[in-house]
Enzyme design. Structure first.
Site, PDB file in Angstrom:
ATOM      1  N   HIS A 234      85.764  32.538 -13.581  1.00 42.87           N
ATOM      2  CA  HIS A 234      85.635  33.590 -12.760  1.00 42.87           C
ATOM      3  C   HIS A 234      86.294  34.247 -12.967  1.00 42.87           C
ATOM      4  CE1 HIS A 234      86.733  35.045  -8.962  1.00 42.87           C
ATOM      5  NE2 HIS A 234      86.456  33.506  -8.253  1.00 42.87           N
TER       6      HIS A 234
ATOM      7  N   ASP B 127      93.110  28.468 -15.900  1.00 38.42           N
ATOM      8  CA  ASP B 127      92.603  28.646 -13.926  1.00 38.42           C
ATOM      9  C   ASP B 127      92.705  27.296 -13.693  1.00 38.42           C
ATOM     10  OD1 ASP B 127      91.581  29.662 -11.525  1.00 38.42           O
ATOM     11  OD2 ASP B 127      89.910  31.263 -12.100  1.00 38.42           O
TER      12      ASP B 127
ATOM     13  N   GLN C 250      90.159  25.239  -9.093  1.00 37.29           N
ATOM     14  CA  GLN C 250      89.087  24.322  -8.657  1.00 37.29           C
ATOM     15  C   GLN C 250      89.391  22.929  -9.460  1.00 37.29           C
ATOM     16  OE1 GLN C 250      86.520  25.270  -7.179  1.00 37.29           O
ATOM     17  NE2 GLN C 250      86.703  27.181  -6.897  1.00 37.29           N
TER      18      GLN C 250
ATOM     19  N   LYS D 108      92.645  26.571  -1.392  1.00 41.79           N
ATOM     20  CA  LYS D 108      91.961  25.188  -2.006  1.00 41.79           C
ATOM     21  C   LYS D 108      91.972  24.034  -2.108  1.00 41.79           C
ATOM     22  CE  LYS D 108      89.481  29.083  -4.531  1.00 41.79           C
ATOM     23  NZ  LYS D 108      88.449  29.163  -3.923  1.00 41.79           N
TER      24      LYS D 108
ATOM     25  N   CYS E 100      81.012  35.420  -8.352  1.00 42.47           N
ATOM     26  CA  CYS E 100      81.990  36.160  -9.150  1.00 42.47           C
ATOM     27  C   CYS E 100      81.898  34.852 -10.359  1.00 42.47           C
ATOM     28  CB  CYS E 100      83.641  36.016  -8.419  1.00 42.47           C
ATOM     29  SG  CYS E 100      83.766  36.267  -6.303  1.00 42.47           S
TER      30      CYS E 100
END
Length: 408
Positions: free
Chosen positions: A121, A198, A201, A224, A363
């Protein structure tokens, strides 16, 4: 899992979109929020609306207790050893920017290298670009395999004695690829580098144990994972957070201010300048309670079933190109394109049927370039989705083909 019971916890699923029942397939952008989380955030404003940490009155004490209880829930949820390792931020992007600045200032010097992947991202590329510019360092990219995965050998091949940081996503927001973070963390540490992950997700969809993974830093967002917008988490090993300087100043993070200098308070508040996201943190705690009641293993297993079903059904639709690995190597999302139809037109057509999917570059423009396209559509799934939702998506795709006069 009682999916119908879960669905009843989300009032928004009773809404109509263009006169049709809502079929929400955009969780990777932001998840829906169950009533219990909404109510918990409202409870703060109704019952103990006050600032935290400094107040000695009853409301201030209640707010502080709930706020710090939320931090402890996060600590337990991701397997961190100490509450000092849990920093509340505005979201994954803010967390990654904080690390890029603070860790970059601490360990990056001229000529050093920062390793990232092409599937990141933008929030895990651009901050490191800026560090490289500021420090006259170099950004090095890990190549992606043909099937959309990252190979251990590829990571090894770009690491060197100059590598100081490996920044990588746990789960790609475009390909759905689940990266082997534990293996990559060992590679980074074997080269004397730090790993920054990151996890936006990943945390909502699978059990994450930061100690078992042995990551140095891990970032994710509440919105999320059934929580509110505007708050996220940065996990960092306490010994590293203690060495790093804060990137924002003011409020509780200050210990004492002299005329010419100041000192900082203890972790984790050292990195939480100003009035924190109090209501949002408390609501995040409620979201974690909700997820844990269902069970993260149950959530992961259910999503595996959904994505396998969706992958197989969508593979049968002529003219649909699916990007990324096979269904057994991906998380609960499918990114795709339809021949001859722009993704935005496709998303608009599906929206007319009440089906919400994402369209754009997500993104992730370097990854779009690698895929050989400018944009894609993306359907993403969560605990409130069903196979019937996927069936409706397939029907919507077929109607879209018909609308655009598809010919084969």
């Amino acid at each position: 899992m009682d999916i119908q019971k879960i669905r009843s916890d989300f009032d928004i699923l009773n809404e109509k979109v263009n006169g049709k029942d809502l079929n929400y397939l955009d969780t990777s952008a932001t998840s829906l929020t169950p009533n219990v989380v909404v109510n918990k955030q409202v409870e703060y404003y109704k019952k103990y609306n006050a600032n935290v940490h400094r107040g000695v009155h009853t409301l201030g004490s209640l707010a502080t207790d709930h706020y710090e209880q939320a931090r402890m829930k996060v600590r337990k949820f991701i397997g961190a050893k100490r509450f000092e390792e849990i920093v509340f931020t505005r979201g994954t992007t803010a967390s990654l920017n904080m690390i890029a600045r603070a860790l970059g200032d601490l360990v990056i010097n001229e000529g050093d290298e920062i390793v990232v992947t092409e599937m990141e991202h933008h929030a895990n590329i651009v901050p490191w670009q800026e560090v490289a510019k500021r420090k006259n360092a170099k950004l090095v990219f890990v190549p992606i395999e043909e099937d959309g995965t990252i190979a251990e050998e590829s990571v090894q091949s770009v690491m060197s004695e100059k590598t100081k940081i490996l920044a990588i996503t746990h789960v790609s927001n475009v390909l759905g690829t689940i990266n082997d973070i534990k293996t990559f963390a060992k590679i980074a540490h074997d080269h004397g580098a730090y790993i920054v992950v990151d996890g936006a997700q990943a945390v909502p969809h699978m059990k994450v144990d930061v100690v078992d993974l042995d990551v140095d830093f891990y970032a994710f967002s509440a919105h999320k994972m059934l929580g509110p917008t505007g708050i996220g988490v940065l996990y960092g090993k306490v010994e590293l957070l203690e060495q790093m300087e804060p990137t924002e100043y003011g409020g509780d993070m200050i210990d004492y201010v002299y005329k010419e200098t100041s000192t900082w308070t203890d972790l984790p508040v050292k990195f939480e300048a100003g009035t924190p996201m109090i209501a949002e943190a408390i609501a995040l705690g409620a979201a974690i309670d909700y997820l844990e009641e269902i069970g993260m293993d149950n959530i992961h297993d259910y999503e595996e079933e959904l994505v396998k079903y969706a992958y197989n059904r969508m593979s049968e639709v002529e003219g649909i190109q699916i990007y990324g690995p096979s269904s057994d190597k991906r998380a609960g999302l499918i990114t795709f394109n339809m021949d001859g139809v722009h993704p935005h037109d496709l998303a608009t057509a599906l929206d007319s049927e009440g089906i919400a999917v994402r369209a754009g570059h997500h993104c992730a423009q370097p990854l779009m370039k690698w895929l050989g396209t400018n944009s894609t559509a993306r359907a993403s799934f969560y605990i409130y989705n069903t196979k019937e939702d996927i069936d409706s998506l397939i029907k919507g795709l077929e109607r879209t083909k018909e609308f655009f006069s598809y010919e084969f």
